[in-house]
Design a protein around this motif. Structure first.
Motif, PDB file in Angstrom:
ATOM      1  N   ILE A  55      11.360 -24.460 -67.769  1.00 40.04           N
ATOM      2  CA  ILE A  55      11.065 -23.211 -68.281  1.00 40.04           C
ATOM      3  C   ILE A  55      10.263 -22.134 -68.518  1.00 40.04           C
ATOM      4  O   ILE A  55       9.014 -22.680 -69.050  1.00 40.04           O
ATOM      5  CB  ILE A  55      12.007 -23.410 -70.438  1.00 40.04           C
ATOM      6  CG1 ILE A  55      13.555 -24.291 -70.499  1.00 40.04           C
ATOM      7  CG2 ILE A  55      12.185 -22.224 -70.652  1.00 40.04           C
ATOM      8  CD1 ILE A  55      14.028 -24.866 -71.478  1.00 40.04           C
ATOM      9  N   LYS A  56      10.370 -21.275 -67.780  1.00 37.20           N
ATOM     10  CA  LYS A  56       9.298 -20.357 -67.375  1.00 37.20           C
ATOM     11  C   LYS A  56       9.214 -18.751 -68.940  1.00 37.20           C
ATOM     12  O   LYS A  56      10.253 -18.774 -69.037  1.00 37.20           O
ATOM     13  CB  LYS A  56       9.477 -19.804 -66.386  1.00 37.20           C
ATOM     14  CG  LYS A  56       8.895 -21.289 -65.270  1.00 37.20           C
ATOM     15  CD  LYS A  56       8.404 -20.869 -64.319  1.00 37.20           C
ATOM     16  CE  LYS A  56       8.087 -21.742 -63.254  1.00 37.20           C
ATOM     17  NZ  LYS A  56       7.574 -20.671 -61.923  1.00 37.20           N
ATOM     18  N   LEU A  57       7.841 -18.446 -69.506  1.00 38.58           N
ATOM     19  CA  LEU A  57       8.321 -17.289 -70.119  1.00 38.58           C
ATOM     20  C   LEU A  57       7.742 -16.184 -69.316  1.00 38.58           C
ATOM     21  O   LEU A  57       6.408 -16.508 -68.375  1.00 38.58           O
ATOM     22  CB  LEU A  57       7.262 -17.623 -71.530  1.00 38.58           C
ATOM     23  CG  LEU A  57       7.150 -16.086 -72.126  1.00 38.58           C
ATOM     24  CD1 LEU A  57       8.299 -16.123 -73.280  1.00 38.58           C
ATOM     25  CD2 LEU A  57       5.955 -16.567 -73.404  1.00 38.58           C
ATOM     26  N   LEU A  58       8.610 -15.641 -68.985  1.00 38.21           N
ATOM     27  CA  LEU A  58       8.798 -13.913 -68.556  1.00 38.21           C
ATOM     28  C   LEU A  58       7.976 -12.862 -69.182  1.00 38.21           C
ATOM     29  O   LEU A  58       7.150 -12.725 -68.441  1.00 38.21           O
ATOM     30  CB  LEU A  58      10.158 -13.458 -67.713  1.00 38.21           C
ATOM     31  CG  LEU A  58      10.604 -14.942 -67.062  1.00 38.21           C
ATOM     32  CD1 LEU A  58      12.358 -14.194 -66.629  1.00 38.21           C
ATOM     33  CD2 LEU A  58      10.268 -14.815 -65.174  1.00 38.21           C
ATOM     34  N   SER A  59       8.627 -13.097 -70.259  1.00 43.20           N
ATOM     35  CA  SER A  59       7.767 -11.711 -70.754  1.00 43.20           C
ATOM     36  C   SER A  59       8.332 -12.647 -72.866  1.00 43.20           C
ATOM     37  O   SER A  59       9.144 -12.525 -72.976  1.00 43.20           O
ATOM     38  CB  SER A  59       8.385 -10.261 -70.773  1.00 43.20           C
ATOM     39  OG  SER A  59       9.708 -10.053 -70.720  1.00 43.20           O
ATOM     40  N   ALA A  60       7.297 -11.416 -73.556  1.00 43.55           N
ATOM     41  CA  ALA A  60       7.435 -11.208 -74.799  1.00 43.55           C
ATOM     42  C   ALA A  60       6.617  -9.963 -75.282  1.00 43.55           C
ATOM     43  O   ALA A  60       6.124  -9.837 -74.376  1.00 43.55           O
ATOM     44  CB  ALA A  60       6.364 -12.336 -75.356  1.00 43.55           C
ATOM     45  N   THR A  61       7.676  -9.486 -76.110  1.00 40.74           N
ATOM     46  CA  THR A  61       7.630  -8.407 -76.931  1.00 40.74           C
ATOM     47  C   THR A  61       7.894  -8.123 -78.283  1.00 40.74           C
ATOM     48  O   THR A  61       8.820  -9.363 -78.426  1.00 40.74           O
ATOM     49  CB  THR A  61       8.508  -7.245 -76.317  1.00 40.74           C
ATOM     50  OG1 THR A  61      10.211  -7.045 -76.335  1.00 40.74           O
ATOM     51  CG2 THR A  61       7.857  -7.010 -74.386  1.00 40.74           C
ATOM     52  N   LEU A  62       7.411  -7.131 -78.825  1.00 39.53           N
ATOM     53  CA  LEU A  62       7.474  -7.422 -80.752  1.00 39.53           C
ATOM     54  C   LEU A  62       8.275  -6.140 -80.879  1.00 39.53           C
ATOM     55  O   LEU A  62       8.152  -5.295 -80.183  1.00 39.53           O
ATOM     56  CB  LEU A  62       5.848  -6.648 -81.201  1.00 39.53           C
ATOM     57  CG  LEU A  62       4.985  -8.302 -81.359  1.00 39.53           C
ATOM     58  CD1 LEU A  62       3.803  -8.121 -82.218  1.00 39.53           C
ATOM     59  CD2 LEU A  62       5.894  -9.491 -81.871  1.00 39.53           C
ATOM     60  N   ASP A  63       8.951  -6.393 -81.380  1.00 40.61           N
ATOM     61  CA  ASP A  63       9.737  -5.766 -82.297  1.00 40.61           C
ATOM     62  C   ASP A  63       9.938  -5.389 -83.609  1.00 40.61           C
ATOM     63  O   ASP A  63       9.623  -6.214 -84.637  1.00 40.61           O
ATOM     64  CB  ASP A  63      11.097  -5.279 -81.859  1.00 40.61           C
ATOM     65  CG  ASP A  63      11.775  -4.006 -82.154  1.00 40.61           C
ATOM     66  OD1 ASP A  63      11.369  -3.416 -82.468  1.00 40.61           O
ATOM     67  OD2 ASP A  63      13.084  -4.138 -82.287  1.00 40.61           O
ATOM     68  N   GLY A  64       9.965  -3.746 -84.986  1.00 43.64           N
ATOM     69  CA  GLY A  64      10.110  -4.226 -86.203  1.00 43.64           C
ATOM     70  C   GLY A  64       9.067  -3.163 -86.408  1.00 43.64           C
ATOM     71  O   GLY A  64       8.483  -1.917 -86.181  1.00 43.64           O
ATOM     72  N   VAL A  65       8.498  -4.016 -88.052  1.00 41.62           N
ATOM     73  CA  VAL A  65       7.244  -2.490 -87.963  1.00 41.62           C
ATOM     74  C   VAL A  65       5.918  -3.341 -88.584  1.00 41.62           C
ATOM     75  O   VAL A  65       6.267  -4.887 -88.762  1.00 41.62           O
ATOM     76  CB  VAL A  65       7.946  -2.346 -89.606  1.00 41.62           C
ATOM     77  CG1 VAL A  65       6.819  -1.678 -89.915  1.00 41.62           C
ATOM     78  CG2 VAL A  65       9.006  -0.932 -88.920  1.00 41.62           C
ATOM     79  N   SER A  66       5.045  -2.565 -88.610  1.00 42.49           N
ATOM     80  CA  SER A  66       3.276  -3.480 -88.757  1.00 42.49           C
ATOM     81  C   SER A  66       3.616  -4.027 -90.185  1.00 42.49           C
ATOM     82  O   SER A  66       3.648  -3.647 -90.576  1.00 42.49           O
ATOM     83  CB  SER A  66       2.147  -2.802 -88.241  1.00 42.49           C
ATOM     84  OG  SER A  66       1.363  -3.717 -88.598  1.00 42.49           O
ATOM     85  N   PRO A  67       2.632  -5.251 -89.908  1.00 46.58           N
ATOM     86  CA  PRO A  67       3.205  -6.145 -91.407  1.00 46.58           C
ATOM     87  C   PRO A  67       1.910  -4.970 -92.155  1.00 46.58           C
ATOM     88  O   PRO A  67       1.069  -4.539 -92.131  1.00 46.58           O
ATOM     89  CB  PRO A  67       2.494  -7.510 -91.353  1.00 46.58           C
ATOM     90  CG  PRO A  67       2.684  -7.564 -89.999  1.00 46.58           C
ATOM     91  CD  PRO A  67       3.027  -6.081 -88.990  1.00 46.58           C
ATOM     92  N   ARG A  68       2.705  -4.796 -93.907  1.00 44.54           N
ATOM     93  CA  ARG A  68       1.314  -3.988 -94.370  1.00 44.54           C
ATOM     94  C   ARG A  68       1.188  -4.620 -95.583  1.00 44.54           C
ATOM     95  O   ARG A  68       2.330  -5.445 -96.732  1.00 44.54           O
ATOM     96  CB  ARG A  68       1.507  -2.739 -94.577  1.00 44.54           C
ATOM     97  CG  ARG A  68       3.455  -2.020 -94.671  1.00 44.54           C
ATOM     98  CD  ARG A  68       3.264  -0.797 -95.213  1.00 44.54           C
ATOM     99  NE  ARG A  68       4.771  -0.413 -94.979  1.00 44.54           N
ATOM    100  CZ  ARG A  68       5.471  -0.380 -93.587  1.00 44.54           C
ATOM    101  NH1 ARG A  68       4.835  -0.301 -92.191  1.00 44.54           N
ATOM    102  NH2 ARG A  68       6.631   0.405 -93.886  1.00 44.54           N
ATOM    103  N   ILE A  69       0.195  -4.684 -96.491  1.00 45.63           N
ATOM    104  CA  ILE A  69       0.421  -4.949 -97.978  1.00 45.63           C
ATOM    105  C   ILE A  69      -0.025  -3.747 -98.936  1.00 45.63           C
ATOM    106  O   ILE A  69      -0.169  -3.002 -99.073  1.00 45.63           O
ATOM    107  CB  ILE A  69      -0.900  -5.666 -98.133  1.00 45.63           C
ATOM    108  CG1 ILE A  69      -0.375  -7.082 -97.000  1.00 45.63           C
ATOM    109  CG2 ILE A  69      -0.677  -6.339 -99.594  1.00 45.63           C
ATOM    110  CD1 ILE A  69      -1.478  -8.334 -97.188  1.00 45.63           C
TER     111      ILE A  69
END
Length: 207
Positions: A55-69
């Motif tokens: 198994i090889k990781l081709l790509s990784a991306t983020l989706d959603g909203v940046s964490p905030r407090i």
């Protein structure tokens, strides 16, 4: 009497010839069987030797909203989904059929998200791309909320993923070898920029 002796002699001669022919045929058959056995042994140790699917990781991306407090009452808002593209490579001169797999997302050693990987079939020396979408479920992170707040304030989150895909390699539709391919990745996420700062992956297969 002479004719009887001649017939007996001819019969014995024919029997000797027949024995020689049977012996020759038997030797040829034994040699052929040995050659077939040696050929199959060489193939089993080289071409048909089971190799680990990878198994090889081709790509990784983020989706959603940046964490905030928010303050003064501490309330953390978190919506992070990690989209992974995995390449499953079959290095065998035989087909690889894998069953349903699983992918897990963890934070500080605790699992907070998972996704199913559908079954599939990969031909000899082939490969396939697998999509995996993992969401960090903040509602289940109560036990780690202090560490999570600290990491968000420091500007980075570290999460781990693990994908596990069981299957089997089939040679000549007769010989089957089970295998389990796994991939483990370590991601560092920049909170403010909301991007993956670094990643480190390793793969292994158990035959």
């Amino acid at each position: 009497m002479k004719e009887d002796n001649e017939q007996i002699s001819q019969t014995k001669q024919r029997q000797k010839i027949c024995k020689r022919r049977c012996l020759s045929v038997g030797c040829v058959l034994i040699i052929c069987l040995l050659l077939i056995f040696i050929t199959l042994l060489v193939l089993a140790l080289t071409v048909f030797k089971a190799k680990q699917p990878r198994i090889k990781l081709l790509s990784a991306t983020l989706d959603g909203v940046s964490p905030r407090i928010t303050f003064p009452v501490i309330n953390i808002q978190l919506n992070i989904t990690l989209d992974l593209q995995l390449l499953l490579v079959n290095r065998n001169h035989a087909s690889f059929k894998h069953g349903s797999g699983k992918s897990f997302l963890s934070y500080r050693g605790n699992q907070f998200g998972e996704a199913d990987i559908p079954p599939g079939f990969i031909p000899a020396m082939g490969s396939t791309t697998i999509s995996c979408r993992l969401t960090l479920e903040v509602d289940e992170m109560v036990s780690n909320i202090t560490a999570l707040v600290s990491d968000v304030l420091d500007g980075q989150l570290v999460v781990d993923t693990r994908a596990r895909i069981p299957g089997r390699v089939t040679f000549l539709k007769l010989f089957k070898k089970h295998a389990v391919a796994t991939s483990e990745c370590h991601f560092t996420i920049a909170v403010l920029a909301f991007k993956i700062r670094s990643r480190e992956c390793k793969t292994k297969t158990k035959l």
